[in-house]
Design a protein around this motif. Structure first.
Motif, short mmCIF file in Angstrom:
data_model
loop_
_atom_site.label_atom_id
_atom_site.label_comp_id
_atom_site.label_asym_id
_atom_site.label_seq_id
_atom_site.Cartn_x
_atom_site.Cartn_y
_atom_site.Cartn_z
N SER A 1 0.85 -1.19 0.00
CA SER A 1 0.00 0.00 0.00
C SER A 1 0.88 1.23 0.00
CB SER A 1 -0.92 0.01 1.23
OG SER A 1 -0.17 0.08 2.42
N SER A 2 0.41 2.26 -0.67
CA SER A 2 1.20 3.47 -0.83
C SER A 2 0.35 4.69 -0.57
CB SER A 2 1.81 3.54 -2.23
OG SER A 2 2.46 4.77 -2.45
N LEU A 3 0.99 5.78 -0.22
CA LEU A 3 0.28 7.04 0.00
C LEU A 3 -0.15 7.70 -1.30
CD1 LEU A 3 2.33 8.61 2.94
CD2 LEU A 3 0.22 7.27 3.03
N ASP A 4 0.15 7.08 -2.45
CA ASP A 4 -0.40 7.57 -3.71
C ASP A 4 -1.84 7.14 -3.92
OD1 ASP A 4 -0.08 4.91 -4.17
OD2 ASP A 4 1.27 5.10 -5.88
N GLY A 5 -2.42 6.45 -2.91
CA GLY A 5 -3.83 6.06 -2.97
C GLY A 5 -4.08 4.73 -3.63
N THR A 6 -3.07 3.88 -3.77
CA THR A 6 -3.23 2.60 -4.46
C THR A 6 -2.67 1.47 -3.61
OG1 THR A 6 -1.11 2.78 -5.62
CG2 THR A 6 -3.07 3.71 -6.71
N ILE A 7 -3.14 0.28 -3.93
CA ILE A 7 -2.61 -0.98 -3.39
C ILE A 7 -2.29 -1.87 -4.58
CG2 ILE A 7 -3.14 -3.09 -2.12
CD1 ILE A 7 -4.69 -1.51 -0.13
N ARG A 8 -1.10 -2.39 -4.60
CA ARG A 8 -0.67 -3.29 -5.68
C ARG A 8 -0.48 -4.70 -5.13
NH1 ARG A 8 1.42 -1.08 -10.54
NH2 ARG A 8 1.42 1.21 -10.57
N VAL A 9 -0.82 -5.66 -5.98
CA VAL A 9 -0.64 -7.07 -5.66
C VAL A 9 0.41 -7.63 -6.63
CG1 VAL A 9 -1.74 -9.31 -5.35
CG2 VAL A 9 -3.04 -7.21 -4.92
N TRP A 10 1.52 -8.12 -6.06
CA TRP A 10 2.63 -8.63 -6.87
C TRP A 10 2.67 -10.15 -6.77
CZ3 TRP A 10 5.11 -4.53 -9.22
CH2 TRP A 10 4.95 -3.27 -8.63
N ASP A 11 2.91 -10.79 -7.90
CA ASP A 11 3.10 -12.24 -7.94
C ASP A 11 4.59 -12.52 -7.79
OD1 ASP A 11 1.99 -14.95 -8.38
OD2 ASP A 11 3.29 -14.89 -10.14
N VAL A 12 4.99 -13.10 -6.66
CA VAL A 12 6.41 -13.25 -6.35
C VAL A 12 7.11 -14.20 -7.32
CG1 VAL A 12 8.04 -13.97 -4.55
CG2 VAL A 12 5.99 -12.68 -3.94
N PRO A 13 6.54 -15.37 -7.69
CA PRO A 13 7.28 -16.26 -8.61
C PRO A 13 7.58 -15.62 -9.96
CG PRO A 13 5.55 -17.47 -7.50
CD PRO A 13 5.33 -16.03 -7.17
N THR A 14 6.61 -14.90 -10.54
CA THR A 14 6.81 -14.32 -11.86
C THR A 14 7.33 -12.89 -11.82
OG1 THR A 14 4.49 -13.56 -11.93
CG2 THR A 14 4.98 -15.76 -12.80
N GLY A 15 7.23 -12.22 -10.67
CA GLY A 15 7.69 -10.86 -10.56
C GLY A 15 6.81 -9.86 -11.27
N MET A 16 5.53 -10.18 -11.46
CA MET A 16 4.61 -9.31 -12.18
C MET A 16 3.59 -8.70 -11.22
SD MET A 16 5.63 -9.48 -15.32
CE MET A 16 4.23 -8.81 -16.21
N CYS A 17 3.08 -7.54 -11.60
CA CYS A 17 1.98 -6.91 -10.87
C CYS A 17 0.68 -7.46 -11.43
CB CYS A 17 2.03 -5.40 -11.02
SG CYS A 17 0.68 -4.52 -10.21
N VAL A 18 -0.08 -8.18 -10.62
CA VAL A 18 -1.29 -8.85 -11.10
C VAL A 18 -2.55 -8.09 -10.75
CG1 VAL A 18 -0.22 -11.12 -11.05
CG2 VAL A 18 -1.38 -10.27 -9.01
N ASP A 19 -2.47 -7.10 -9.86
CA ASP A 19 -3.66 -6.32 -9.51
C ASP A 19 -3.23 -4.93 -9.06
OD1 ASP A 19 -6.28 -5.69 -9.21
OD2 ASP A 19 -6.72 -7.13 -7.62
N TRP A 20 -4.10 -3.97 -9.38
CA TRP A 20 -3.79 -2.56 -9.10
C TRP A 20 -5.09 -1.90 -8.68
CZ3 TRP A 20 -1.61 1.33 -13.24
CH2 TRP A 20 -1.26 2.52 -12.61
N MET A 21 -5.21 -1.56 -7.41
CA MET A 21 -6.45 -1.01 -6.86
C MET A 21 -6.22 0.43 -6.41
SD MET A 21 -7.45 -4.35 -4.58
CE MET A 21 -5.75 -4.51 -4.05
N ALA A 22 -7.18 1.28 -6.72
CA ALA A 22 -7.11 2.69 -6.36
C ALA A 22 -8.24 3.02 -5.39
CB ALA A 22 -7.21 3.57 -7.60
N PHE A 23 -7.94 3.87 -4.42
CA PHE A 23 -8.90 4.25 -3.39
C PHE A 23 -9.03 5.77 -3.37
CE2 PHE A 23 -6.92 0.30 -2.21
CZ PHE A 23 -7.97 -0.50 -1.78
N SER A 24 -10.18 6.22 -2.91
CA SER A 24 -10.40 7.65 -2.82
C SER A 24 -9.57 8.29 -1.71
CB SER A 24 -11.89 7.94 -2.58
OG SER A 24 -12.33 7.30 -1.38
N SER A 25 -9.20 7.52 -0.71
CA SER A 25 -8.36 7.99 0.39
C SER A 25 -7.13 7.10 0.49
CB SER A 25 -9.13 7.97 1.71
OG SER A 25 -8.32 8.42 2.78
#
Length: 999
Positions: free
Chosen positions: A595-619
């Motif tokens: 989670s980051s203060l840019d208002g998003t949460i990212r989900v990373w797949d550790v075996p492949t090293g890819m970002c599999v999900d990218w969620m944005a929040f109003s706060s």
């Protein structure tokens, strides 16, 4: 006049237009108005709140001290009577029919300079109060107090000669910051109260003889936004791969530890299963009493007696029954505190060094000793606390005694020992003292010269080894704060990350750094998260990136975002654009959430090293926590008191991951009121329809994920030619097609059907049912207007007993459009005899779809002609699919009509197999097709031979040969696909067997 479509509005006194019977220069204060909401006109302005002497000019009307503002309105159980609360703490009972003030109730504040406005009023209506001869009304004020009055007049002499009302009870300081709403439950002696800023709801019960109230139930939350979240017991060993009852994942694992912010300072436990298990951890007995004694009112005053806000915590369930299992560190505080989650209080020892002063009246430890990170060993016996100066202290959880430090020399250089060294006092372990003893023995003749030389050589070698050790420790030691600590499951290695960009590995027993330490990070570290099952540690960096360190191979294995990727716009979407506030692994260690203060949460797949999900929040999210099973994600956000709980859709249905997301998915924030959510949904339907149509040609990841639920006909495309794609349908959709006979056998009824019960003798008669028959038409013509009167009189009765929905009021007209039944009935000529409609019979819906697709193949621009057939079957259940496939042909006797349909079905299956889309579903349909029509297909050759002897029907022979060719191609295609799949599986099995033997 009635009160229909009329409401009473109250507010700040203002001037209104004069009445017709008053003078032109008359100005009337109006703070209570009766308004017709249908016409939008003001009907009446109540003047009973202002005495006759209160008619002043416009300047005096706007004076709030003379005319207080109305702050609360409540309708009483009595007719034509309302209660009006004002800003000066008064409650007036008003008769709205005669515009008369009946009496008033006054509330005085403890501070004479401040007036408490009335914020809420509620009347009690239960039978117990009536039997006791009281009529209670509860009044809430801005100071958080609740007063309960008895409206029954008392016949006692007053100065003004009017009867007075009795104050039954007064509850002071119920909600800090003022009462928001009071509500008596209908017919119960229970009062619900909520506060403006207290973030709590209390249920008071009035069952005492003196009418005093007590708190029956309560639900409380943080009064300031929480800053840290962690699940209470994330499995044995910090979250195991097998999450079930055997490793501690039971109902207790549904509890979340939440730490309040600077204005709260509380540690709370919230249960996601049962809200009555929520509680606040105790920090000592009698804190509320001490706060009142010292004059510190409200949560702010009470918070001054609490510990500073929690900045980090660690818990372990291994020895929770023996001693404390939770350790917290606090902002700008050196001492760590041990808590017992079983007791819900701070009962353990204080983790501190022996020379630190515990009293606030004495000198505090230096700022470099302030705690910045904490961890507990897997055995639950040791706690490690990192400091701002770069030292890690080791404590025993049971006794609280220090057990060394990392580096180990940090605990020996205390102030007392330095003073002893300077004074030359004897001190155990002093090298100088040892040398002086050796010299003294040598002068006395107790040692020979050779022994002295040997001791000198040993001293020199010891000094050299000591110098190397100090150089190694100095190189590996942290120069700045230790931001994270991780310990493996066997207490062999400890990993520390510092703000000086160092990652240091320490021996847990010898307190010495590893020979490869330190490992330099690309940027200073800010947080660390460790999963013991895979022995991986994720370190958040100051450049908004994350590195994954393998504690087994002692190397960095993954980079997620950060300054290494800030090269092109395409790579910028793969990293956070703000500081990382929190991170956590999934229970299996394969997913990493950041989670980051840019208002998003990212989900990373550790075996492949890819970002599999990218969620944005109003706060922006400030903290996150994964449940032990990985199903739920708990988050806290900036400026929000609540905890948001999100559910992982991959646990409940098939999710198609099509590469890295290019834009974030805006998360819908949960609405606190269900009714508001439904209203907003109704309004959004019309406004969002156009945007949905505009984005229809640009499908994204969410469109593919929701295609199976909403019926979207967009199948997932293969990333490369020759690869197969799955349908994403539930496994039960296609697996049951292989065992449909077994399912039918199990679902066969065990008992014979029973005779239905007889209908009641008296049935309700509804007018208009016979009106569409020929007899009803005659009655309507003969009855004339009388029939209309009867039907109009029975309209209300029909509406009461009708179960029809709004859609039943429409029918299909001759032009194919929807027409109201009343209009359609008016166009029907009932004098004509009824005509029977012409019914077009189809063998099945599947046959109709097959024929339509085949007829439209010439006009279709797509190479896949029968894609609609696959989409149609994907929306059906296994039994419906079996019925539609079976109805294509009923046997050899139905070959004349069924052969074209079998040929179309074969063409569809051949096209679906060649496209490699929805591989598992298409093979299930093929299996069911061959199982049902296998007998007919095997006997086609006999029919072809018979037709060859009969030379009359050439068209039938041509159709049979075409069908045989299609079935032959289908068999070859299916066999080739099976061979390729078998080769791949065999190759994979051999490779796994080879790799397993290498371990």
């Amino acid at each position: 006049a009635t009160y229909v479509n009329k409401i009473i509005l109250g507010g700040q006194p203002t001037s209104v237009s004069r009445h017709p019977y008053q003078r032109e220069d008359s100005v009337f204060p109006a703070s209570l108005l009766l308004v017709n909401v249908r016409t939008g006109k003001m009907i009446h302005s109540f003047q009973c709140l202002f005495n006759k002497k209160g008619k002043k000019n416009q300047r005096s009307i706007n004076n709030e001290e003379k005319y207080p503002t109305i702050t609360s309105l409540e309708q009483s159980p009595a007719v034509d009577t309302i209660a009006v609360g004002t800003s000066d703490g008064s409650v007036h009972l008003i008769n709205t029919l005669h515009d008369v003030k009946l009496f008033s109730l006054h509330h005085k504040s403890k501070n004479a300079k401040v007036t408490n406005a009335v914020s809420s009023i509620s009347f009690r209506t239960d039978g117990n109060a009536t039997r006791q001869g009281v009529a209670p009304v509860a009044v809430g004020c801005d100071d958080g107090s609740i007063s309960v009055w008895d409206l029954t007049p008392v016949d006692e002499d007053n100065q003004d000669g009017k009867p007075r009302r009795t104050l039954l009870t007064h509850m002071d300081g119920t909600h800090h910051g003022g009462i928001s709403k009071l509500e008596y439950l209908p017919g119960e002696p229970l009062l619900l109260s909520t506060g403006h800023v207290s973030n709590s709801i209390l249920l008071h019960v009035f069952d005492a003889p003196d009418h005093s109230g007590r708190i029956l139930r309560q639900r409380k939350g943080h009064t300031s936004p929480p800053q840290l979240l962690r699940y209470l017991h994330p499995g044995i060993g910090g979250g195991g791969i097998l999450a079930n009852a055997s490793d501690g994942t039971d109902a207790s694992s549904c509890q979340i530890l939440s730490c309040g912010g600077s204005g709260d300072r509380t540690l709370r436990l919230f249960s996601t299963a049962r809200s009555n298990l929520d509680k606040e951890f105790s920090q000592g007995q009698g804190l509320d009493r001490k706060a009142k004694k010292l004059g510190k009112l409200g949560p702010e005053g009470r918070a001054e007696l609490l510990l500073p806000e929690v900045v980090a915590l660690a818990n372990c369930e291994a020895r929770s029954r023996d001693w404390g299992d939770l350790v917290t560190i606090h902002r700008n505080h050196a001492i760590a505190y041990v808590w017992s989650t079983k007791r819900g209080s701070q009962t353990g020892p204080l983790l501190r060094q022996t020379h630190w002063n515990i009293s606030a009246m004495k000198e505090r430890p230096p700022r470099s000793e302030n705690a910045t990170s904490v961890a507990i060993s897997a055995c639950g016996n040791f706690a490690l606390v990192g400091t701002l100066g770069g030292v890690v202290y080791k404590y025993n959880l049971q006794s609280g005694l220090p057990r060394g430090s990392f580096p180990r020399d940090a605990t020996t250089k205390t102030a007392r020992e330095e003073r002893q060294r300077q004074k030359g006092l004897k001190f155990a372990g002093d090298v100088g003292r040892t040398m002086r003893i050796l010299e003294k023995n040598a002068t006395k003749g107790g040692m020979i010269t050779s022994d002295i030389d040997q001791a000198e050589r040993e001293r020199i070698s010891y000094d050299e080894a000591e110098a190397k050790r100090k150089a190694m420790i100095e190189k590996a030691s942290h120069n700045e704060a230790v931001v994270g600590i991780a310990i493996d499951s066997v207490n062999k290695t400890m990993v520390t990350a510092g703000a000086d960009s160092k990652l240091v590995l320490w021996s847990f027993t010898s307190h010495m750094p590893h020979k490869k330490s330190p490992i330099m990070l690309p940027s200073p570290a800010t947080k660390i998260c460790h999963v013991r099952d895979s022995d991986l540690a994720a370190i958040a960096l100051a450049d908004f990136g994350v590195v994954v360190f393998d504690c087994s191979s002692l190397s960095i294995v993954r980079y997620f975002g950060g300054s290494r990727l800030n090269k092109s716009p395409d790579e910028n979407i793969m990293t956070h654009t703000g500081p990382i506030s929190d991170l956590g692994f999934g229970p299996d260690g394969r997913k990493l959430f950041t989670s980051s203060l840019d208002g998003t949460i990212r989900v990373w797949d550790v075996p492949t090293g890819m970002c599999v999900d990218w969620m944005a929040f109003s706060s922006p999210p400030t903290s996150l926590a994964l449940s032990p099973t990985g199903e739920f994600l708990a988050t806290t956000h900036v400026g929000r008191l609540g905890i948001s709980l999100w559910c992982d859709k991959s646990f409940f249905r098939m999710i198609v991951l099509d590469g890295t997301p290019t834009e974030p998915c805006n998360m819908n924030e949960p609405c606190p009121v269900a009714e508001c959510a439904q209203e907003n949904a109704d309004m959004v339907v019309s406004t969002s329809k156009s945007s949905t149509l505009e984005k229809k040609n640009e499908p994204n990841l969410n469109d593919f994920n929701d295609a199976n639920i909403e019926g979207t006909e967009i199948p997932p495309a293969a990333k490369k030619e020759g690869l197969i794609t799955l349908s994403g349908l539930p496994p039960g959709h296609w697996k049951n097609l292989f065992h449909l006979e077994l399912v039918k056998e199990r679902n066969k009824p065990t008992a014979a059907p029973e005779k239905p019960p007889q209908a009641p003798f008296f049935l309700q008669w509804r007018s208009g049912i016979e009106s569409r028959t020929s007899d009803g038409a005659d009655q309507r013509v003969e009855g004339g207007t009388g029939q209309k009167e009867i039907s109009s009189n029975n309209d209300g009765w029909d509406a009461v007993w009708s179960d029809d929905d709004a859609e039943d009021n429409f029918d299909i007209g001759e032009d194919g459009h929807r027409v109201e039944k009343s209009k359609l009935d008016s166009t029907i000529d009932y004098s004509q005899p009824n005509k029977r409609r012409k019914v077009v019979h189809h063998r099945s819906k599947l046959a109709d779809v097959l024929q339509n697709c085949f007829d439209a193949k010439d006009t279709s621009m797509s190479s896949e002609v029968f894609s609609e057939v696959t989409s149609y079957l994907s929306k059906m259940g296994p039994s419906s699919i079996d019925v539609d496939i079976s109805s294509l042909c009923f046997g050899m006797h139905d070959l004349d009509d069924g052969l074209p349909l079998l040929q179309l079905a074969s063409l569809w299956l051949l096209e679906a197999c060649e496209s490699n889309r929805s591989f598992e579903a298409v093979n299930a349909y093929l299996h069911r097709f061959l199982h049902v029509h296998g007998t007919v297909i095997t006997r086609i050759d006999e029919v072809v031979q018979n037709e060859d002897e009969n030379e009359n029907d050439d068209h039938r022979k041509e159709n049979l040969r075409e069908f045989v060719d299609v079935v032959t191609k289908l068999r070859e295609n299916q066999r080739a696909a099976a061979n390729r799949l078998q080769e791949k599986m065999q190759h994979t099995i051999c490779l796994l067997r080879h790799l397993s033997r290498m371990v």
